[in-house]
Design a protein around this motif. Structure first.
Motif, short mmCIF file in Angstrom:
data_model
loop_
_atom_site.label_atom_id
_atom_site.label_comp_id
_atom_site.label_asym_id
_atom_site.label_seq_id
_atom_site.Cartn_x
_atom_site.Cartn_y
_atom_site.Cartn_z
N GLY A 252 0.78 -1.23 0.00
CA GLY A 252 0.00 0.00 0.00
C GLY A 252 0.81 1.27 0.00
N GLU A 253 2.11 1.18 -0.14
CA GLU A 253 2.98 2.36 -0.09
C GLU A 253 3.03 3.06 -1.45
OE1 GLU A 253 7.26 3.35 2.04
OE2 GLU A 253 7.00 1.40 1.07
N PHE A 254 3.18 4.38 -1.43
CA PHE A 254 3.40 5.16 -2.64
C PHE A 254 4.87 5.56 -2.64
CE2 PHE A 254 0.97 8.07 -5.73
CZ PHE A 254 2.09 8.28 -6.52
N VAL A 255 5.64 4.93 -3.53
CA VAL A 255 7.08 5.15 -3.61
C VAL A 255 7.40 5.80 -4.94
CG1 VAL A 255 9.33 4.02 -3.78
CG2 VAL A 255 7.71 3.31 -2.02
N VAL A 256 8.26 6.83 -4.91
CA VAL A 256 8.65 7.53 -6.12
C VAL A 256 10.14 7.33 -6.37
CG1 VAL A 256 8.82 9.77 -7.25
CG2 VAL A 256 6.83 9.26 -5.84
N PHE A 257 10.48 6.89 -7.59
CA PHE A 257 11.87 6.83 -8.03
C PHE A 257 12.19 8.17 -8.70
CE2 PHE A 257 11.51 1.98 -8.99
CZ PHE A 257 11.41 1.71 -7.64
N VAL A 258 13.24 8.83 -8.24
CA VAL A 258 13.58 10.13 -8.80
C VAL A 258 15.08 10.18 -9.03
CG1 VAL A 258 13.95 11.30 -6.60
CG2 VAL A 258 13.13 12.62 -8.54
N GLY A 259 15.47 10.99 -10.01
CA GLY A 259 16.88 11.14 -10.32
C GLY A 259 17.04 11.75 -11.69
N PRO A 260 18.26 12.11 -12.06
CA PRO A 260 18.48 12.73 -13.38
C PRO A 260 18.33 11.72 -14.50
CG PRO A 260 20.57 12.32 -12.29
CD PRO A 260 19.51 11.98 -11.30
N SER A 261 18.27 12.22 -15.72
CA SER A 261 18.19 11.34 -16.88
C SER A 261 19.38 10.40 -16.90
CB SER A 261 18.17 12.16 -18.17
OG SER A 261 17.02 12.98 -18.22
N GLY A 262 19.10 9.11 -17.18
CA GLY A 262 20.16 8.12 -17.26
C GLY A 262 20.56 7.50 -15.94
N CYS A 263 19.83 7.80 -14.86
CA CYS A 263 20.22 7.27 -13.55
C CYS A 263 19.74 5.84 -13.33
CB CYS A 263 19.68 8.16 -12.43
SG CYS A 263 17.89 8.11 -12.24
N GLY A 264 18.82 5.33 -14.19
CA GLY A 264 18.35 3.96 -14.06
C GLY A 264 16.96 3.80 -13.51
N LYS A 265 16.25 4.91 -13.27
CA LYS A 265 14.94 4.80 -12.62
C LYS A 265 13.90 4.09 -13.50
CE LYS A 265 13.88 9.65 -13.79
NZ LYS A 265 15.17 9.89 -14.49
N SER A 266 13.84 4.41 -14.80
CA SER A 266 12.88 3.74 -15.68
C SER A 266 13.25 2.28 -15.91
CB SER A 266 12.78 4.47 -17.03
OG SER A 266 12.13 5.72 -16.87
N THR A 267 14.56 2.00 -16.01
CA THR A 267 15.01 0.62 -16.15
C THR A 267 14.60 -0.20 -14.93
OG1 THR A 267 16.89 1.31 -17.50
CG2 THR A 267 17.02 -0.86 -16.49
N LEU A 268 14.72 0.37 -13.75
CA LEU A 268 14.32 -0.32 -12.52
C LEU A 268 12.82 -0.60 -12.53
CD1 LEU A 268 15.16 -1.41 -9.78
CD2 LEU A 268 14.90 0.89 -8.84
N LEU A 269 12.03 0.38 -12.95
CA LEU A 269 10.59 0.18 -13.03
C LEU A 269 10.24 -0.92 -14.03
CD1 LEU A 269 7.97 1.65 -11.84
CD2 LEU A 269 7.76 2.62 -14.12
N ARG A 270 10.90 -0.91 -15.19
CA ARG A 270 10.63 -1.91 -16.21
C ARG A 270 11.06 -3.30 -15.77
NH1 ARG A 270 9.70 -0.15 -21.43
NH2 ARG A 270 10.93 -1.87 -22.30
N ALA A 271 12.08 -3.38 -14.93
CA ALA A 271 12.49 -4.67 -14.39
C ALA A 271 11.43 -5.23 -13.44
CB ALA A 271 13.83 -4.54 -13.67
N ILE A 272 10.81 -4.35 -12.65
CA ILE A 272 9.71 -4.79 -11.78
C ILE A 272 8.53 -5.26 -12.62
CG2 ILE A 272 8.04 -4.02 -10.05
CD1 ILE A 272 10.20 -2.03 -9.07
N ALA A 273 8.28 -4.54 -13.72
CA ALA A 273 7.15 -4.89 -14.59
C ALA A 273 7.40 -6.15 -15.40
CB ALA A 273 6.86 -3.73 -15.54
N GLY A 274 8.66 -6.55 -15.59
CA GLY A 274 8.98 -7.69 -16.43
C GLY A 274 9.27 -7.32 -17.86
#
Length: 368
Positions: A29-51
């Motif tokens: 139930g937590e709302f967690v935000v990944f934040v950081g500059p472009s190229g830091c890996g945040k979208s890659t991390l999200l896509r890894a969770i998604a599969g």
């Protein structure tokens, strides 16, 4: 709802390592935000969770179940992208119910799910319209509704507000906060905008170069940044970071010397440092005062950013390579105002960029 856990997660694209041993636990139930500059890996991390990306090593668990080899459709997740990706030939009702239709759900069940999601998002009056008849904010709500009808365990949002104008982004931040409160579902949200992160998150994960710099509540990251990177990334305007040297212990804490020879007293113990060691002094613009007795500095006004209720004054001070930014309720009357740096509001970072522990809570965030 579900927990999400990453253990020693790495991802490399050829010789380039994008994620470097990520360990992270997200509560139910937590709302967690990944934040950081472009190229830091945040979208890659999200896509890894998604599969949508396969980890090079490490594990992803959703609700206690290892899902490394589980396809995205079976992970119990729903993802909303920066692009709305709506079918232009379908109306809103058809777009929202399309995934359930593909899954072979009964027509009555699909209709009920769509109506419920539309009511939650306040778009019931739009169900018969096609995407071209909708505004950007309405299209984004339809994309979110398409995710809601699937009743996922985890919502994943990849910069969902990037295509919207500034005013609509503010409104949609309010919508996202209300949606999380209404649904209570675990949500993971990626953004490069630290204002979005600060206003939405229960906890923020600050990423830099494929590693986690710090995880904490918005207040924790703002008040007690672990590194220079977090101090300079979180906050608007960001923290003033001034190069200095350690001069030795004082009555209250460490004394540091600025480039112009000014000695600044802090309340931070720094016995691990040797005199002459390089340090970085940090102070938030709104914590600089105009009437303090300690650590007084005089500078020349170089620029004033007037935002109505607050004025960000840029002061050129002898020995400082960058202007000191001070938040004031009114414009300064003098061209060379004197300001003070309260010792208890100061931060110190060593030559590795790590924060030295602060013994007291910082001052309230009130403009001088």
């Amino acid at each position: 709802m579900a927990t999400v856990r990453l253990t020693r997660a790495t991802k490399a694209f050829g010789p380039v390592e994008v994620l470097k041993g990520i360990d992270l636990a997200i509560a139910d139930g937590e709302f967690v935000v990944f934040v950081g500059p472009s190229g830091c890996g945040k979208s890659t991390l999200l896509r890894a969770i998604a599969g949508l990306e396969t980890l090079s090593s490490g594990d992803v668990e959703i609700d206690g179940r290892r899902v490394n080899d589980v396809p995205p459709s079976d992970r119990g997740i729903a993802m909303v992208f920066q692009s709305y990706a709506l079918y232009p030939h379908m109306n809103v009702r058809e777009n929202m119910g399309f995934a359930l239709k593909l899954a072979g759900r009964p027509r009555a069940e699909i209709a009920a799910a769509v109506d419920s999601a539309a009511a939650t998002l306040d778009i019931a009056h739009l169900l018969d319209r096609r995407p071209k008849e909708l505004s950007g904010g309405q299209r984004q709500r339809v994309a979110i509704g398409r995710a809601i009808v699937r009743q996922p365990k985890v919502f994943l949002f990849d910069e969902p507000l990037s295509n919207l104008d500034a005013a609509l982004r503010v409104r949609m931040r309010y919508e996202f906060a209300g949606l999380h409160q209404a649904l209570g579902t675990t949500m993971i949200y990626v953004t490069h905008d630290q204002v979005e992160a600060m206003t939405l998150a229960d906890r923020i994960v600050v990423l830099n170069g494929g590693v986690i710099e710090q995880v904490g509540t918005p207040d924790e990251l703002y008040e007690t940044p672990d590194t220079i990177f977090v101090a300079g990334f979180i906050g608007s305007p960001t923290m003033n970071l001034v190069s200095a040297t350690y001069a030795g212990p004082g009555e209250k804490g460490a004394i540091v010397r600025l480039g112009g020879g000014q000695q600044i007293e802090t309340t931070i113990a720094a016995e691990s440092l040797s005199p002459g060691a390089p340090v970085t002094l940090g102070v938030r613009p709104e914590q600089v005062t105009s009437d303090g007795a300690a650590n007084r500095l005089t500078g020349m006004v170089r620029m004033v950013e007037s935002l109505g209720a607050v004025h960000h004054v840029h002061l050129a001070i002898d020995g400082l390579s960058e202007p000191l930014v001070v938040s004031m309720p009114t414009r300064p009357l003098a061209e060379t105002p004197t300001v003070a740096l309260p010792p208890e509001a100061l931060h110190l970072f060593d030559d590795q960029g790590r924060a030295l522990p602060r013994p007291v809570a910082p001052l309230p965030r009130v403009a001088a």
